[in-house]
Structure formats: structure tokens, C-alpha cells
Write a protein that holds these residues in place. Structure first.
Motif, PDB file in Angstrom:
ATOM      1  N   PRO A 218       0.816  -1.223   0.000  1.00 53.99           N
ATOM      2  CA  PRO A 218       0.000   0.000   0.000  1.00 53.99           C
ATOM      3  C   PRO A 218       0.844   1.266   0.000  1.00 53.99           C
ATOM      4  O   PRO A 218       1.846   1.362   0.719  1.00 53.99           O
ATOM      5  CB  PRO A 218      -0.803  -0.115   1.305  1.00 53.99           C
ATOM      6  CG  PRO A 218      -0.827  -1.574   1.616  1.00 53.99           C
ATOM      7  CD  PRO A 218       0.473  -2.122   1.119  1.00 53.99           C
ATOM      8  N   ARG A 219       0.464   2.237  -0.818  1.00 52.07           N
ATOM      9  CA  ARG A 219       1.149   3.524  -0.826  1.00 52.07           C
ATOM     10  C   ARG A 219       0.824   4.288   0.455  1.00 52.07           C
ATOM     11  O   ARG A 219      -0.330   4.279   0.896  1.00 52.07           O
ATOM     12  CB  ARG A 219       0.708   4.331  -2.039  1.00 52.07           C
ATOM     13  CG  ARG A 219       1.089   3.708  -3.365  1.00 52.07           C
ATOM     14  CD  ARG A 219       0.539   4.508  -4.523  1.00 52.07           C
ATOM     15  NE  ARG A 219      -0.918   4.580  -4.496  1.00 52.07           N
ATOM     16  CZ  ARG A 219      -1.643   5.239  -5.384  1.00 52.07           C
ATOM     17  NH1 ARG A 219      -1.052   5.914  -6.358  1.00 52.07           N
ATOM     18  NH2 ARG A 219      -2.963   5.245  -5.296  1.00 52.07           N
ATOM     19  N   PRO A 220       1.824   4.924   1.078  1.00 55.02           N
ATOM     20  CA  PRO A 220       1.559   5.655   2.324  1.00 55.02           C
ATOM     21  C   PRO A 220       0.718   6.907   2.074  1.00 55.02           C
ATOM     22  O   PRO A 220       1.084   7.765   1.264  1.00 55.02           O
ATOM     23  CB  PRO A 220       2.961   6.018   2.840  1.00 55.02           C
ATOM     24  CG  PRO A 220       3.832   5.965   1.631  1.00 55.02           C
ATOM     25  CD  PRO A 220       3.243   4.957   0.691  1.00 55.02           C
ATOM     26  N   GLY A 244       7.697  10.055  -2.453  1.00 56.76           N
ATOM     27  CA  GLY A 244       9.145  10.113  -2.374  1.00 56.76           C
ATOM     28  C   GLY A 244       9.583  10.939  -1.186  1.00 56.76           C
ATOM     29  O   GLY A 244       8.907  11.912  -0.816  1.00 56.76           O
ATOM     30  N   VAL A 245      10.696  10.562  -0.567  1.00 57.43           N
ATOM     31  CA  VAL A 245      11.255  11.323   0.531  1.00 57.43           C
ATOM     32  C   VAL A 245      12.770  11.127   0.514  1.00 57.43           C
ATOM     33  O   VAL A 245      13.262  10.003   0.417  1.00 57.43           O
ATOM     34  CB  VAL A 245      10.658  10.909   1.894  1.00 57.43           C
ATOM     35  CG1 VAL A 245      10.887   9.430   2.176  1.00 57.43           C
ATOM     36  CG2 VAL A 245      11.217  11.768   3.020  1.00 57.43           C
ATOM     37  N   GLY A 259      10.737   3.852   8.436  1.00 57.38           N
ATOM     38  CA  GLY A 259      12.125   3.525   8.773  1.00 57.38           C
ATOM     39  C   GLY A 259      13.097   4.586   8.301  1.00 57.38           C
ATOM     40  O   GLY A 259      14.059   4.929   9.015  1.00 57.38           O
ATOM     41  N   TYR A 260      12.863   5.119   7.118  1.00 55.67           N
ATOM     42  CA  TYR A 260      13.754   6.151   6.569  1.00 55.67           C
ATOM     43  C   TYR A 260      13.678   7.427   7.404  1.00 55.67           C
ATOM     44  O   TYR A 260      14.706   8.038   7.728  1.00 55.67           O
ATOM     45  CB  TYR A 260      13.362   6.427   5.123  1.00 55.67           C
ATOM     46  CG  TYR A 260      14.328   7.333   4.395  1.00 55.67           C
ATOM     47  CD1 TYR A 260      15.444   6.817   3.762  1.00 55.67           C
ATOM     48  CD2 TYR A 260      14.108   8.712   4.340  1.00 55.67           C
ATOM     49  CE1 TYR A 260      16.340   7.641   3.088  1.00 55.67           C
ATOM     50  CE2 TYR A 260      14.993   9.553   3.667  1.00 55.67           C
ATOM     51  CZ  TYR A 260      16.100   9.010   3.041  1.00 55.67           C
ATOM     52  OH  TYR A 260      16.981   9.835   2.384  1.00 55.67           O
ATOM     53  N   THR A 272       7.959  14.440  -1.579  1.00 58.26           N
ATOM     54  CA  THR A 272       7.053  14.652  -2.709  1.00 58.26           C
ATOM     55  C   THR A 272       5.737  13.942  -2.428  1.00 58.26           C
ATOM     56  O   THR A 272       5.725  12.760  -2.050  1.00 58.26           O
ATOM     57  CB  THR A 272       7.648  14.102  -4.018  1.00 58.26           C
ATOM     58  OG1 THR A 272       8.926  14.702  -4.240  1.00 58.26           O
ATOM     59  CG2 THR A 272       6.737  14.396  -5.200  1.00 58.26           C
ATOM     60  N   VAL A 273       4.647  14.682  -2.605  1.00 56.03           N
ATOM     61  CA  VAL A 273       3.331  14.107  -2.358  1.00 56.03           C
ATOM     62  C   VAL A 273       2.442  14.338  -3.574  1.00 56.03           C
ATOM     63  O   VAL A 273       2.664  15.255  -4.373  1.00 56.03           O
ATOM     64  CB  VAL A 273       2.676  14.718  -1.103  1.00 56.03           C
ATOM     65  CG1 VAL A 273       3.546  14.511   0.125  1.00 56.03           C
ATOM     66  CG2 VAL A 273       2.365  16.197  -1.298  1.00 56.03           C
ATOM     67  N   LEU A 274       1.445  13.482  -3.698  1.00 60.37           N
ATOM     68  CA  LEU A 274       0.394  13.669  -4.704  1.00 60.37           C
ATOM     69  C   LEU A 274      -0.831  14.220  -3.990  1.00 60.37           C
ATOM     70  O   LEU A 274      -1.330  13.622  -3.033  1.00 60.37           O
ATOM     71  CB  LEU A 274       0.050  12.345  -5.393  1.00 60.37           C
ATOM     72  CG  LEU A 274       1.077  11.781  -6.372  1.00 60.37           C
ATOM     73  CD1 LEU A 274       0.576  10.452  -6.934  1.00 60.37           C
ATOM     74  CD2 LEU A 274       1.356  12.760  -7.500  1.00 60.37           C
ATOM     75  N   ARG A 275      -1.293  15.395  -4.466  1.00 63.03           N
ATOM     76  CA  ARG A 275      -2.468  16.030  -3.865  1.00 63.03           C
ATOM     77  C   ARG A 275      -3.429  16.375  -5.003  1.00 63.03           C
ATOM     78  O   ARG A 275      -3.123  17.229  -5.830  1.00 63.03           O
ATOM     79  CB  ARG A 275      -2.067  17.275  -3.079  1.00 63.03           C
ATOM     80  CG  ARG A 275      -3.212  17.974  -2.346  1.00 63.03           C
ATOM     81  CD  ARG A 275      -2.689  19.178  -1.576  1.00 63.03           C
ATOM     82  NE  ARG A 275      -1.692  18.797  -0.574  1.00 63.03           N
ATOM     83  CZ  ARG A 275      -0.892  19.678   0.027  1.00 63.03           C
ATOM     84  NH1 ARG A 275      -0.943  20.964  -0.297  1.00 63.03           N
ATOM     85  NH2 ARG A 275      -0.009  19.258   0.935  1.00 63.03           N
ATOM     86  N   GLY A 276      -4.531  15.665  -5.054  1.00 62.31           N
ATOM     87  CA  GLY A 276      -5.480  15.887  -6.144  1.00 62.31           C
ATOM     88  C   GLY A 276      -4.899  15.530  -7.494  1.00 62.31           C
ATOM     89  O   GLY A 276      -5.245  16.135  -8.508  1.00 62.31           O
ATOM     90  N   GLY A 277      -3.979  14.533  -7.513  1.00 65.87           N
ATOM     91  CA  GLY A 277      -3.365  14.113  -8.757  1.00 65.87           C
ATOM     92  C   GLY A 277      -2.190  14.958  -9.193  1.00 65.87           C
ATOM     93  O   GLY A 277      -1.587  14.685 -10.237  1.00 65.87           O
ATOM     94  N   VAL A 278      -1.847  15.977  -8.418  1.00 66.68           N
ATOM     95  CA  VAL A 278      -0.737  16.889  -8.762  1.00 66.68           C
ATOM     96  C   VAL A 278       0.420  16.643  -7.809  1.00 66.68           C
ATOM     97  O   VAL A 278       0.233  16.566  -6.591  1.00 66.68           O
ATOM     98  CB  VAL A 278      -1.184  18.359  -8.691  1.00 66.68           C
ATOM     99  CG1 VAL A 278      -0.017  19.280  -9.005  1.00 66.68           C
ATOM    100  CG2 VAL A 278      -2.352  18.612  -9.633  1.00 66.68           C
TER     101      VAL A 278
END
Length: 445
Positions: A218-220, A244-245, A259-260, A272-278
Motif C-alpha cells: 500500500p502507498r503511504p 518520495g522522501v 524507517g527512513y 514529494t506528495v500527490l495532492r489531487g493528482g498533482v
């Protein structure tokens, strides 16, 4: 516990009653007199007699039901009345009446599957996680993010479809050609080779995972952001999917992300996050906290899992076709699995009894209606296939007697039938004992 019991009783009531309805309906079409149709066993709570002389009853023990026909004519019965007894029917009619119960179970499974396909169900997408390099999947070149499109030329709509087709390859050995769509795009064909069969022993864990095939983790997803936390200061919001982090890229899972972050307390990390597909780029500085006797980094957000899902839905005709094909595939695979268990190619631990069935009934009922209906369809197929086996005491055993009658030109001797009944009863008792042993072994291990 109460929900499990109710779900199991309802399942048995529906499936066995429909099975008996098949016997009843074909018996009526063949002109056989049906004396009683009971839903449940034991003392009748409600009863009424219809114009055909059939008593309909609801009995105290709600574990299935039964149909009682007039086997032989009553003393002094007229020729017309005698002709309505079961044993007075031509052999092909008796075969049709006996086969109708299992066939109705298979038809019911088609109805269940077709209904689910018409309504539409959400199931995990067939997107793979990273396999171990030494596993068969790793050696075949499968990578994280690969989406399975087809297996041996058969289109795959979901992980459930892929898993079902791959289990047969695992159990028999051989190879399967998988068309996959990598995360970068395009379509590639990869051949999964399994030189020896897998005995599918439940005590050894998931056989597909052992072959290196498992769902993408599952994606966090950020479920909640703590007030005054580093996550809030960085601008994280509930609903953000973290992709991504730092230098941790590619398909992430929650455990790797946590863990990271724990290892980088006080370090400014690009995230990096996805918010509303962006895609949105932020920076977060994990706070140094004391946990379990050591210092770790925390950003103060509650993470959840987001498994990629697909909606499987078809039109009316396609739903019926897919339901029939799925029922046939399941029934045929069940027969092959039974044969492989008989010769020792597959572990006998796969044999399940009422305890495991009840457990699955409760689990699927908790998940939702679609999962429970899928469970009913699967058990209905199992009930139909089991009853068609040529074992005396089962419908298939009676069909075997009638086939012998056709070959011999006269009924099977009573002595043969008595020996067959005892043998069949002994075999069923042994199988039930083994199934119960497996049930309790699963509970305690």
C-alpha cells in the motif's frame, strides 16, 4: 463470534435449500410426488400443505433442508398413483432428478458472479511489488510496479483473476507467459518458469509470495496531521499520498517510509506528495524523539495504506458469460486439485471443514456484501462439485448406480448398493475427520 455463526447458518440455509429446490423442481416436472420440502431439520415450527399434497415446513434446526419423495407406491395404490413414485420412473428421469441438486448449486454460483459483475466490485489492481532476486519472478525479470495485463493470452482484470490463474501453474509446475505493463509504460512479455510443482501447503505460507509474486504494498497516505508537528510545518495535509522522501524513490510502502524518517532525525528532507493528482514538493525536518530506548525521527502524521483498486463491471450478457466461465473454471480447477491431493501432488492440508467455512463466512461478512456473495458462490460450487463425485451416499454415487443400470439393462443388486453405502459412508467419515483435524490445526497454529 455471533456474526460468524449467523453468516455461516445463513450460507448453509441458502445453498442447501437451493440444492434441494433443484431436486424438488425436476421431480415435479417428471411427475414424481413430493411428500415434504423442509427448510431446516428437526421439529417443524411452521408447515402448510399445497394443492399437490406437498408439505412445506420450516424446522427448528436451520442447517440446510431436505426433500422427501414417494420412493415406492403405497399398498393398494392405483396405477396412476404408482406411476408417481420415484422408483417407478425411467432411469433417465431418476438421473435428472438426482443431478438437479448439484447443477442448481452451479447455476446459483453463476447468478451470484453475474450479479456482482453487473453491479460492479472494487478489487485490488494486479500491480506487483518488488520480488526477491532469487525467486522465480525475480529471475524472470519482474519489477515493482509491473501491472499484469494477461496470462497465457487470457486478459486479467484484477489481482484475484491473476492469482487464480497462477495458482494452477504453481501446483503443477511448468511455465506461464505474462503480459505486463511496467511502471514506465509500454507492454512486455515475461515468462514465469516453475520447474517443480508446489504442494500448496497452507502451513508454508502464501505460495505465490514464495514464487516472488505479491501485490504492490500500500502507498503511504496521510490520514491525520498532528497540530504543531513537523508534518504540519512542512505543509502536509490529510489525503496526501507520499511518493518520495529524501533519496527514497520509486513505489513506497509505509514501513520503508517510517524507517527512513526514523533514521534522519533533524535532517531537512525533500518530500514529494500527490495532492489531487498533482505532484507537490515540500521539505520536512523530522523531530528527534525518544522511543524504545533510542532516538528516532518523527514528523507527527498518521499514515494509512492505499492499495490501487480497479472496478470490475460488465453488461448483462457479458456478466452472465463471465459468471458461467468463472463457475466452470472454479469447478474444473477444484476437480483437478482433488485429483492432485489424491495422488499426493498437493497437500491434504488444503482440505477444509465446517470450522474453516464458518470462519471465512464471518470474515467475508465483516468485509462487506460483495465479499460475502463471492464466498457464497465459491461454497456453492464446492457443494455442487462434491455432490457429483461418484461416492455412494452422495448424488454422484446414485448417478453411478444409474449408469451401471443403463449398462447392465437392469437395476444394481441390493447387495452391491449396501456394500457401496457402507464404503461411501466410511470414506466420507474419514474425509470429514481429516477436514476437522485441518480446521483445528489452523486454529491453534
Amino acid at each position: 463470534m455471533f456474526l460468524t455463526l449467523i453468516a455461516f447458518v445463513v450460507a448453509l440455509g441458502i445453498l442447501i435449500t437451493f440444492h434441494e429446490l433443484g431436486h424438488y423442481w425436476i421431480a415435479r416436472l417428471c411427475g414424481v410426488r413430493v411428500l415434504r420440502f423442509s427448510i431446516g431439520f428437526g421439529r417443524a415450527i411452521l408447515r402448510r400443505t399445497d394443492k399437490h399434497g406437498t408439505e412445506w415446513a420450516v424446522s427448528a434446526i436451520p442447517l440446510g433442508g431436505y426433500v422427501k419423495m414417494q420412493d415406492d407406491p403405497e399398498p393398494g395404490a392405483s396405477r396412476a398413483e404408482a406411476a408417481r413414485s420415484f422408483n417407478a420412473q425411467p432411469v433417465w428421469r431418476r438421473m435428472a432428478i438426482v443431478a438437479a441438486g448439484p447443477v442448481f448449486n452451479l447455476v446459483l454460483a453463476v447468478v451470484f458472479y453475474a450479479g456482482l459483475d453487473m453491479v460492479g466490485t472494487q478489487v485490488p489492481a494486479p500491480i506487483l511489488g518488488q520480488p526477491e532476486i532469487s525467486s522465480p519472478a525475480g529471475q524472470a525479470g519482474f519489477m515493482a510496479g509491473d501491472k499484469i495485463l494477461a496470462i497465457d493470452g487470457n486478459a486479467v482484470a484484477s489481482w484475484n483473476d491473476a492469482r487464480w490463474r497462477l495458482l494452477d501453474v504453481l501446483s503443477s509446475g511448468g511455465q506461464a507467459a505474462l503480459d505486463v505493463q511496467p511502471a514506465a509504460g509500454g507492454v512486455q512479455r515475461r515468462v514465469l518458469v516453475l520447474k517443480t510443482g508446489n504442494r500448496l501447503d497452507p502451513s508454508q505460507g502464501d505460495p505465490l509470495a514464495a514464487a516472488g509474486l505479491h501485490l504492490q504494498r500500500p502507498r503511504p497516505v496521510v490520514r491525520e496531521v498532528g497540530a504543531g508537528s513537523p508534518g504540519q510545518a512542512a505543509g502536509l495535509q490529510a489525503g496526501d499520498t507520499i511518493v518520495g522522501v529524501g533519496d527514497l524513490k520509486g513505489p513506497l510502502d509505509a514501513s520503508a517510509l517510517v524507517g527512513y524518517i526514523q533514521q534522519h532525525a533533524g535532517v531537512s528532507l525533500p518530500i514529494t506528495v500527490l495532492r489531487g493528482g498533482v505532484a507537490i514538493s515540500l521539505h520536512v525536518v523530522p523531530r528527534d524523539v525518544q522511543a524504545e530506548g533510542r532516538e528516532v525521527g518523527r514528523i507527527g502524521v498518521l499514515l494509512g495504506g492505499d492499495v490501487p483498486m480497479v472496478t470490475v463491471r460488465y453488461g448483462v450478457l457479458d456478466s452472465v458469460w463471465h459468471g458461467a466461465r468463472r463457475t466452470w473454471d472454479t469447478a474444473w480447477m477444484s476437480l483437478r486439485m482433488m485429483g492432485r491431493m489424491a495422488v499426493g501432488d498437493i497437500s491434504w492440508r488444503n482440505l477444509s471443514g465446517p470450522v474453516t467455512m464458518a470462519d471465512y463466512a464471518g470474515q467475508t461478512a465483516r468485509i462487506g456484501l460483495a465479499a460475502y456473495v463471492s464466498y457464497l458462490a465459491l461454497i456453492s460450487i464446492s457443494l455442487g462439485v462434491l455432490n457429483l463425485l461418484p461416492i455412494p451416499m452422495l448424488d454422484g454415487g446414485h448417478l453411478l448406480y444409474y449408469l451401471l443400470e443403463v449398462v447392465r439393462g437392469r437395476p444394481v443388486p441390493e447387495r452391491w448398493m449396501q456394500i457401496g453405502q457402507r464404503t461411501g459412508l466410511g470414506l466420507l467419515v474419514c474425509l470429514m475427520g481429516l477436514a476437522l483435524f485441518n480446521d483445528f490445526a489452523r486454529l491453534f497454529t
